[in-house]
Design a protein around this motif. Structure first.
Motif, PDB file in Angstrom:
ATOM      1  N   ILE A   1     -10.493  26.092 -19.631  1.00 50.21           N
ATOM      2  CA  ILE A   1      -9.467  27.094 -19.976  1.00 50.21           C
ATOM      3  C   ILE A   1      -9.848  28.452 -19.392  1.00 50.21           C
ATOM      4  CG2 ILE A   1      -8.319  28.327 -21.856  1.00 50.21           C
ATOM      5  CD1 ILE A   1      -8.862  25.864 -23.631  1.00 50.21           C
ATOM      6  N   THR A   2     -11.093  28.849 -19.603  1.00 50.09           N
ATOM      7  CA  THR A   2     -11.558  30.151 -19.127  1.00 50.09           C
ATOM      8  C   THR A   2     -11.411  30.277 -17.615  1.00 50.09           C
ATOM      9  OG1 THR A   2     -13.132  30.266 -20.970  1.00 50.09           O
ATOM     10  CG2 THR A   2     -13.532  31.725 -19.100  1.00 50.09           C
ATOM     11  N   ASN A   3     -11.629  29.176 -16.911  1.00 53.21           N
ATOM     12  CA  ASN A   3     -11.514  29.190 -15.448  1.00 53.21           C
ATOM     13  C   ASN A   3     -10.073  29.015 -14.958  1.00 53.21           C
ATOM     14  OD1 ASN A   3     -14.247  29.578 -14.766  1.00 53.21           O
ATOM     15  ND2 ASN A   3     -14.690  27.426 -15.130  1.00 53.21           N
ATOM     16  N   GLY A   4      -9.143  28.843 -15.893  1.00 48.45           N
ATOM     17  CA  GLY A   4      -7.743  28.723 -15.504  1.00 48.45           C
ATOM     18  C   GLY A   4      -7.369  27.391 -14.910  1.00 48.45           C
ATOM     19  N   TRP A   5      -8.083  26.332 -15.297  1.00 46.81           N
ATOM     20  CA  TRP A   5      -7.808  25.015 -14.728  1.00 46.81           C
ATOM     21  C   TRP A   5      -6.747  24.236 -15.502  1.00 46.81           C
ATOM     22  CZ3 TRP A   5     -13.693  23.458 -14.650  1.00 46.81           C
ATOM     23  CH2 TRP A   5     -14.363  24.244 -13.704  1.00 46.81           C
ATOM     24  N   LEU A   6      -6.614  24.502 -16.808  1.00 45.89           N
ATOM     25  CA  LEU A   6      -5.818  23.628 -17.672  1.00 45.89           C
ATOM     26  C   LEU A   6      -4.443  24.195 -18.015  1.00 45.89           C
ATOM     27  CD1 LEU A   6      -8.428  22.294 -20.254  1.00 45.89           C
ATOM     28  CD2 LEU A   6      -7.243  20.962 -18.508  1.00 45.89           C
ATOM     29  N   GLU A   7      -3.459  23.326 -17.973  1.00 45.51           N
ATOM     30  CA  GLU A   7      -2.102  23.630 -18.428  1.00 45.51           C
ATOM     31  C   GLU A   7      -2.064  23.562 -19.957  1.00 45.51           C
ATOM     32  OE1 GLU A   7       2.310  23.829 -17.809  1.00 45.51           O
ATOM     33  OE2 GLU A   7       0.495  24.535 -16.806  1.00 45.51           O
ATOM     34  N   ASP A   8      -1.343  24.472 -20.582  1.00 44.22           N
ATOM     35  CA  ASP A   8      -1.131  24.417 -22.026  1.00 44.22           C
ATOM     36  C   ASP A   8      -0.161  23.267 -22.316  1.00 44.22           C
ATOM     37  OD1 ASP A   8      -0.671  24.799 -24.705  1.00 44.22           O
ATOM     38  OD2 ASP A   8       0.131  26.830 -24.504  1.00 44.22           O
ATOM     39  N   LEU A   9      -0.620  22.283 -23.083  1.00 40.12           N
ATOM     40  CA  LEU A   9       0.186  21.091 -23.361  1.00 40.12           C
ATOM     41  C   LEU A   9       1.183  21.296 -24.500  1.00 40.12           C
ATOM     42  CD1 LEU A   9      -2.645  18.398 -23.192  1.00 40.12           C
ATOM     43  CD2 LEU A   9      -1.019  18.994 -21.394  1.00 40.12           C
ATOM     44  N   THR A  10       1.054  22.411 -25.211  1.00 39.53           N
ATOM     45  CA  THR A  10       1.863  22.626 -26.403  1.00 39.53           C
ATOM     46  C   THR A  10       3.367  22.468 -26.160  1.00 39.53           C
ATOM     47  OG1 THR A  10       0.157  24.160 -27.152  1.00 39.53           O
ATOM     48  CG2 THR A  10       2.218  24.140 -28.382  1.00 39.53           C
ATOM     49  N   PRO A  11       3.947  23.085 -25.123  1.00 37.81           N
ATOM     50  CA  PRO A  11       5.391  22.933 -24.902  1.00 37.81           C
ATOM     51  C   PRO A  11       5.821  21.493 -24.646  1.00 37.81           C
ATOM     52  CG  PRO A  11       4.513  24.765 -23.622  1.00 37.81           C
ATOM     53  CD  PRO A  11       3.342  24.023 -24.154  1.00 37.81           C
ATOM     54  N   TYR A  12       4.978  20.720 -23.976  1.00 38.03           N
ATOM     55  CA  TYR A  12       5.307  19.321 -23.698  1.00 38.03           C
ATOM     56  C   TYR A  12       5.278  18.497 -24.986  1.00 38.03           C
ATOM     57  CZ  TYR A  12       4.175  20.784 -18.915  1.00 38.03           C
ATOM     58  OH  TYR A  12       4.141  21.445 -17.712  1.00 38.03           O
ATOM     59  N   LEU A  13       4.268  18.746 -25.800  1.00 38.39           N
ATOM     60  CA  LEU A  13       4.133  18.004 -27.054  1.00 38.39           C
ATOM     61  C   LEU A  13       5.255  18.345 -28.028  1.00 38.39           C
ATOM     62  CD1 LEU A  13       0.279  18.452 -27.486  1.00 38.39           C
ATOM     63  CD2 LEU A  13       1.452  16.343 -26.834  1.00 38.39           C
ATOM     64  N   GLU A  14       5.641  19.619 -28.054  1.00 33.82           N
ATOM     65  CA  GLU A  14       6.672  20.058 -29.003  1.00 33.82           C
ATOM     66  C   GLU A  14       8.025  19.422 -28.719  1.00 33.82           C
ATOM     67  OE1 GLU A  14       6.527  24.293 -28.763  1.00 33.82           O
ATOM     68  OE2 GLU A  14       4.977  24.486 -30.328  1.00 33.82           O
ATOM     69  N   LYS A  15       8.327  19.144 -27.477  1.00 33.42           N
ATOM     70  CA  LYS A  15       9.620  18.556 -27.140  1.00 33.42           C
ATOM     71  C   LYS A  15       9.573  17.028 -27.028  1.00 33.42           C
ATOM     72  CE  LYS A  15       9.369  18.994 -22.075  1.00 33.42           C
ATOM     73  NZ  LYS A  15       9.979  19.626 -20.873  1.00 33.42           N
ATOM     74  N   ASP A  16       8.387  16.449 -27.243  1.00 35.32           N
ATOM     75  CA  ASP A  16       8.227  14.997 -27.144  1.00 35.32           C
ATOM     76  C   ASP A  16       8.485  14.373 -28.518  1.00 35.32           C
ATOM     77  OD1 ASP A  16       7.460  12.362 -26.807  1.00 35.32           O
ATOM     78  OD2 ASP A  16       5.710  12.855 -25.587  1.00 35.32           O
TER      79      ASP A  16
END
Length: 457
Positions: free
Chosen positions: A117-132
């Protein structure tokens, strides 16, 4: 973050802000337009039947990776998955190199979620999970799931989970006329059995390696703690639980001498043969291990054995180890990547697809709390019947902080250096706890500050 007063150099600032906002507005519009085009392009490719290719970074063995990819592609014919073969160990260094080259895999395992996360590698999965509609955190183990959730953002998902357990050679217990304990056993029972099973003259020992047990032992002395003496806010190496746990290990090692590890490698090679495992040879009564080894024990042990929870003083908590997977922030196929991540983690269909493809069921405890899955898991020949009792302990388990807790890698270096001093008799746990607290808590605070900054950017 502090904001400088706007009244300073007002006219200049206003001019800069006006120009900057215009530039930002144009850039954000271009960025948003680019993202929309990528999304639309992906949807059109999917609708037209054109295949989307995503890359996958994993340290899983090639045979299992091939099984996993084949099973996924059979149920998702519009998505091809290619393993990224450039990644390897040290994992974070390889990921860093891939990120610098703009070649991060679309979906990848992470050895340190905060670092990613600190290095900016990861996408925030929250929006995907919320609409699934298929996603329900109550159908997973929330104690494990929340370890990769930071400030309400789910940046990675656990794709596998293991329990730390004690394996017992029940044939050796019977041979020495030592009663096999049940799941209610205590640390006193463990020590007593380890001593009774040790027979130096026959190179037979009660406990394979007590020192490997150190990290998870304090919580068994004080169930209010977590793995590594964490209490939810800070480390507690100055606690009685930590001191007592280290003294317990020292007693098993120095006084009781219940382990072959007490002796030199030369002596062990003479007894068992070079590079031979005394446990597999049937010369060990109790082994501290993880459920990742269940299949190996089933395949290789020539003796009867069972599995019990890690014991405690007065009650205990099962130690859990999780591995995590996420989506690259720069992936051009995030929807397809999410489908693959979902299939790898909380999808019931994905679990059975992998099982049907031949991926060993016992390799990971299921993360999906579903009766059909539990029946299939517990009926596998590599899963001992006694795992039923351990599974019941999972909701209240304590999770290994190595891959998800900010700063724990650095804290572990502090712990390791002190362990070396304990082993050499150069330090006493009761004398250095406060120093360890100060250093370990400082690593957490620094890592948390960096993580918070990355999340807010």
């Amino acid at each position: 973050m502090r904001v400088k007063p706007l009244f300073q150099c007002l006219l200049v600032v206003l001019l800069i802000l006006t120009a900057g906002l215009a530039g930002c507005s144009n850039n954000q519009g271009a960025s948003s337009e680019s993202k929309n085009k990528d999304s639309e392009s992906e949807e059109k490719a999917s609708d037209s039947g054109e295949k989307i290719t995503i890359t996958y970074g994993t340290w899983q063995e090639d045979k299992e990776v091939d099984q996993v990819i084949k099973a996924f592609e059979e149920t998702h014919p519009n998505i091809d998955v290619k393993k990224d073969k450039s990644l390897g160990w040290p994992w974070n260094e390889k990921l860093s190199a891939a990120a610098a080259a703009g070649k991060l895999p679309d979906v990848f395992w992470t050895f340190g979620v905060p670092t990613a996360i600190t290095n900016g590698w990861l996408e925030d999965l929250t929006p995907y999970l919320e609409k699934d509609e298929d996603y329900n955190p109550e159908n997973t183990f929330e104690s494990v799931l929340k370890t990769a959730n930071y400030d309400g953002h789910q940046y990675a998902m656990p794709h596998s989970m293991h329990a730390i357990v004690m394996l017992l050679n029940t044939d050796l217990f019977e041979k020495e006329n030592v009663p096999v304990p049940d799941s209610s056993w205590t640390l006193d029972d463990l020590r007593k059995a380890s001593v009774q099973l040790t027979d130096y003259n026959n190179q037979q020992f009660g406990f394979l390696n007590p020192r490997a047990y150190r990290e998870v032992l304090p919580v068994q002395f004080d169930n209010s703690l977590e793995w590594g003496t964490w209490d939810g806010e800070q480390y507690n190496f100055s606690s009685a639980a930590y001191v007592d746990s280290q003294n317990y290990i020292n007693t098993l090692w120095n006084e009781d001498k219940v382990s072959p590890s007490v002796y030199t490698q030369e002596e062990r090679d003479k007894w068992y043969g070079k590079d031979k495992d005394p446990w597999t040879l049937g010369k060990i009564g109790i082994r501290y291990d993880g459920t990742w080894g269940l299949k190996g024990n089933t395949d290789n042990n020539k003796f009867n054995w069972t599995v019990l929870p890690v014991p405690g003083v007065d009650g205990y908590r099962v130690p859990l180890v999780a591995d995590y997977v996420g989506i690259s922030k720069n992936s051009k196929h995030k929807e397809a990547s999410y489908e693959f991540l979902k299939w790898l983690t909380f999808s019931k269909e994905g679990w059975f697809d992998r099982k049907d493809a031949g991926v060993p069921v016992a390799r990971s405890i299921p993360l999906i709390n579903d009766e059909e899955i539990w029946d299939a898991y517990l009926s596998d020949e590599a899963v001992p019947e006694e795992m039923k009792e351990i599974i019941q302990l999972i909701p209240d388990g304590t999770v290994d902080p190595l891959k998800a807790h900010p700063g724990y890698t650095e804290a572990l270096n502090i712990i390791g250096s002190m362990n070396e001093k304990f082993d050499k008799g150069e330090a006493n746990p009761s004398d250095v706890g406060a120093e360890m607290d100060q250093k370990a808590n400082a690593t957490y605070e620094k890592a948390t500050e960096e993580l918070d900054k990355a999340i807010k950017e």
